[in-house]
Design an enzyme around this catalytic site. Sequence first.
Site, PDB file in Angstrom:
ATOM      1  N   SER A   7       0.855  -1.195   0.000  1.00 28.15           N
ATOM      2  CA  SER A   7       0.000   0.000   0.000  1.00 28.15           C
ATOM      3  C   SER A   7       0.885   1.237   0.000  1.00 28.15           C
ATOM      4  O   SER A   7       1.655   1.466   0.944  1.00 28.15           O
ATOM      5  CB  SER A   7      -0.886   0.009   1.239  1.00 28.15           C
ATOM      6  OG  SER A   7      -1.392   1.311   1.432  1.00 28.15           O
TER       7      SER A   7
ATOM      8  N   HIS B 276      -1.047  -1.143  -4.355  1.00 28.91           N
ATOM      9  CA  HIS B 276      -2.349  -0.860  -3.751  1.00 28.91           C
ATOM     10  C   HIS B 276      -2.416   0.649  -3.509  1.00 28.91           C
ATOM     11  O   HIS B 276      -1.595   1.211  -2.773  1.00 28.91           O
ATOM     12  CB  HIS B 276      -2.479  -1.637  -2.445  1.00 28.91           C
ATOM     13  CG  HIS B 276      -3.780  -1.454  -1.738  1.00 28.91           C
ATOM     14  ND1 HIS B 276      -4.915  -2.177  -2.049  1.00 28.91           N
ATOM     15  CD2 HIS B 276      -4.128  -0.626  -0.708  1.00 28.91           C
ATOM     16  CE1 HIS B 276      -5.904  -1.809  -1.243  1.00 28.91           C
ATOM     17  NE2 HIS B 276      -5.456  -0.869  -0.426  1.00 28.91           N
TER      18      HIS B 276
ATOM     19  N   ASP C  98      -4.525   3.763  -2.183  1.00 29.12           N
ATOM     20  CA  ASP C  98      -5.640   4.127  -1.299  1.00 29.12           C
ATOM     21  C   ASP C  98      -6.135   5.531  -1.602  1.00 29.12           C
ATOM     22  O   ASP C  98      -5.454   6.515  -1.298  1.00 29.12           O
ATOM     23  CB  ASP C  98      -5.180   4.055   0.159  1.00 29.12           C
ATOM     24  CG  ASP C  98      -5.024   2.625   0.634  1.00 29.12           C
ATOM     25  OD1 ASP C  98      -5.987   1.861   0.534  1.00 29.12           O
ATOM     26  OD2 ASP C  98      -3.911   2.277   1.090  1.00 29.12           O
TER      27      ASP C  98
ATOM     28  N   MET D 221      -8.794   8.380  -0.744  1.00 27.79           N
ATOM     29  CA  MET D 221      -9.704   8.784   0.347  1.00 27.79           C
ATOM     30  C   MET D 221     -10.220  10.192   0.086  1.00 27.79           C
ATOM     31  O   MET D 221      -9.462  11.039  -0.400  1.00 27.79           O
ATOM     32  CB  MET D 221      -8.961   8.784   1.681  1.00 27.79           C
ATOM     33  CG  MET D 221      -8.327   7.471   2.043  1.00 27.79           C
ATOM     34  SD  MET D 221      -7.492   7.624   3.629  1.00 27.79           S
ATOM     35  CE  MET D 221      -6.601   6.064   3.668  1.00 27.79           C
TER      36      MET D 221
ATOM     37  N   HIS E 278      -8.101   1.304  -4.252  1.00 26.05           N
ATOM     38  CA  HIS E 278      -9.027   1.089  -3.140  1.00 26.05           C
ATOM     39  C   HIS E 278      -9.736   2.407  -2.869  1.00 26.05           C
ATOM     40  O   HIS E 278      -9.153   3.336  -2.304  1.00 26.05           O
ATOM     41  CB  HIS E 278      -8.229   0.602  -1.920  1.00 26.05           C
ATOM     42  CG  HIS E 278      -9.061   0.395  -0.703  1.00 26.05           C
ATOM     43  ND1 HIS E 278      -8.511   0.205   0.552  1.00 26.05           N
ATOM     44  CD2 HIS E 278     -10.413   0.324  -0.526  1.00 26.05           C
ATOM     45  CE1 HIS E 278      -9.485   0.050   1.433  1.00 26.05           C
ATOM     46  NE2 HIS E 278     -10.640   0.124   0.808  1.00 26.05           N
TER      47      HIS E 278
ATOM     48  N   MET F 160     -11.925   4.658  -1.060  1.00 28.12           N
ATOM     49  CA  MET F 160     -12.616   4.971   0.203  1.00 28.12           C
ATOM     50  C   MET F 160     -13.280   6.340   0.025  1.00 28.12           C
ATOM     51  O   MET F 160     -12.849   7.354   0.572  1.00 28.12           O
ATOM     52  CB  MET F 160     -11.600   4.955   1.354  1.00 28.12           C
ATOM     53  CG  MET F 160     -11.171   3.536   1.695  1.00 28.12           C
ATOM     54  SD  MET F 160      -9.678   3.466   2.695  1.00 28.12           S
ATOM     55  CE  MET F 160      -8.450   3.535   1.401  1.00 28.12           C
TER      56      MET F 160
ATOM     57  N   MET G  23     -11.821  -5.941   4.951  1.00 30.92           N
ATOM     58  CA  MET G  23     -10.966  -5.017   5.710  1.00 30.92           C
ATOM     59  C   MET G  23     -10.611  -5.625   7.068  1.00 30.92           C
ATOM     60  O   MET G  23     -11.477  -6.141   7.772  1.00 30.92           O
ATOM     61  CB  MET G  23     -11.681  -3.680   5.940  1.00 30.92           C
ATOM     62  CG  MET G  23     -11.846  -2.811   4.708  1.00 30.92           C
ATOM     63  SD  MET G  23     -10.311  -2.350   3.868  1.00 30.92           S
ATOM     64  CE  MET G  23      -9.427  -1.434   5.142  1.00 30.92           C
TER      65      MET G  23
ATOM     66  N   ASP H 247      -6.699  -6.297   4.090  1.00 29.81           N
ATOM     67  CA  ASP H 247      -6.051  -4.981   4.077  1.00 29.81           C
ATOM     68  C   ASP H 247      -6.105  -4.369   5.464  1.00 29.81           C
ATOM     69  O   ASP H 247      -7.183  -4.112   6.001  1.00 29.81           O
ATOM     70  CB  ASP H 247      -6.788  -4.098   3.049  1.00 29.81           C
ATOM     71  CG  ASP H 247      -6.205  -2.699   2.946  1.00 29.81           C
ATOM     72  OD1 ASP H 247      -5.127  -2.443   3.508  1.00 29.81           O
ATOM     73  OD2 ASP H 247      -6.850  -1.855   2.280  1.00 29.81           O
TER      74      ASP H 247
HETATM   75  C1  DX5 Z   1      -6.390   1.725   5.342  1.00 31.51           C
HETATM   76  C2  DX5 Z   1      -5.893   1.382   3.975  1.00 31.51           C
HETATM   77  C3  DX5 Z   1      -4.783   0.431   3.950  1.00 31.51           C
HETATM   78  C4  DX5 Z   1      -3.539   0.869   4.652  1.00 31.51           C
HETATM   79  C5  DX5 Z   1      -2.830  -0.359   5.131  1.00 31.51           C
HETATM   80  O1  DX5 Z   1      -7.545   2.441   5.220  1.00 31.51           O
HETATM   81  O2  DX5 Z   1      -6.940   0.825   3.206  1.00 31.51           O
HETATM   82  O3  DX5 Z   1      -4.485   0.032   2.620  1.00 31.51           O
HETATM   83  O4  DX5 Z   1      -2.683   1.623   3.848  1.00 31.51           O
HETATM   84  O5  DX5 Z   1      -1.735   0.039   5.866  1.00 31.51           O
HETATM   85  P1  DX5 Z   1      -0.960  -0.936   6.850  1.00 31.51           P
HETATM   86  O6  DX5 Z   1      -0.477  -2.088   6.045  1.00 31.51           O
HETATM   87  O7  DX5 Z   1       0.131  -0.068   7.361  1.00 31.51           O
HETATM   88  O8  DX5 Z   1      -1.930  -1.344   7.913  1.00 31.51           O
HETATM   89 ZN    ZN Z   2      -6.397  -0.056   1.280  1.00 31.41          ZN
END
Ligand code: DX5
Ligand code: ZN
Length: 230
Positions: free
Chosen positions: A9, A34, A36, A38, A72, A74, A143, A177
């Site tokens: 990620s 990956h 993310d 948001m 991903h 969010m 998740m 994740d």
């Molecule tokens: C959280 C994200 C994850 C996050 C995981 O909302 O969806 O992808 O980056 O990070 P680690 O591996 O550090 O928990």
């Molecule tokens: Zn994620």
Amino acid sequence: MVKAIIAPSILASDFANLGCNCHKMYDSGADWLHIDVMDGHFVPNISLGPPIVSSLRKEFPRKAEKTFFDCHMMVSEPEKWVPEIAKAGGDQYTFHYESTKDPKGLIKLIKEHGMKPACAVKPGTEVDVLYELGDELHMALIMTVEPGFGGQKFMPNMMAKVDALREKFPQLNIQVDGGLGRETVVPAAEAGANVIVAGTSCFTAPDPVELIDFMRETVNKSLKARGVYS
Ligand code: DX5
Ligand code: ZN
């Protein structure tokens, strides 16, 4: 075809050196990146959006060896961002089940834009909601932390959901994740997960090659023991 897929990620990378950090992950054996996204509404944090995906796509053109961008999303309006993420170079679009009234319509929209559809569930959402979507998905995401932030603690009680989903869909890509690393990949693999997102653990590993290799071996061993490796 189900096999281990390791997806660092990029939320855990140094954004001032994002391209270099991503090259390092692919060069260390990562399969996917990956990404993310948001929006500060669906989750209480803002990370990155289509312009960064677009810049990364220039850095990793589709003719390169490894180029898969696992986005991903969010965000509270997942339908709205499908065209932009497709245009920016996303390969897979993971929406949250909790964010849409029409998951089947959204899956269709994602496919129409040439991306692979995936659906995520937050820790408080029952796995059953994925059952009627499973056949249309390229991947489901369970998740293992509340979405929004990297570096949180893995929730082992989510493994029952992974196990139930693997029983129903032996050939589906099942992603976990949040909080995945050397120790927590073991229960995740035993439960039947094959796509491992790892942010903090990969980006802070003294030897990411060794860690990614370990995670891949752990997952493939469990998939073989379950008889679903292919
Ligand atoms: C959280 C994200 C994850 C996050 C995981 O909302 O969806 O992808 O980056 O990070 P680690 O591996 O550090 O928990
Ligand atoms: Zn994620």
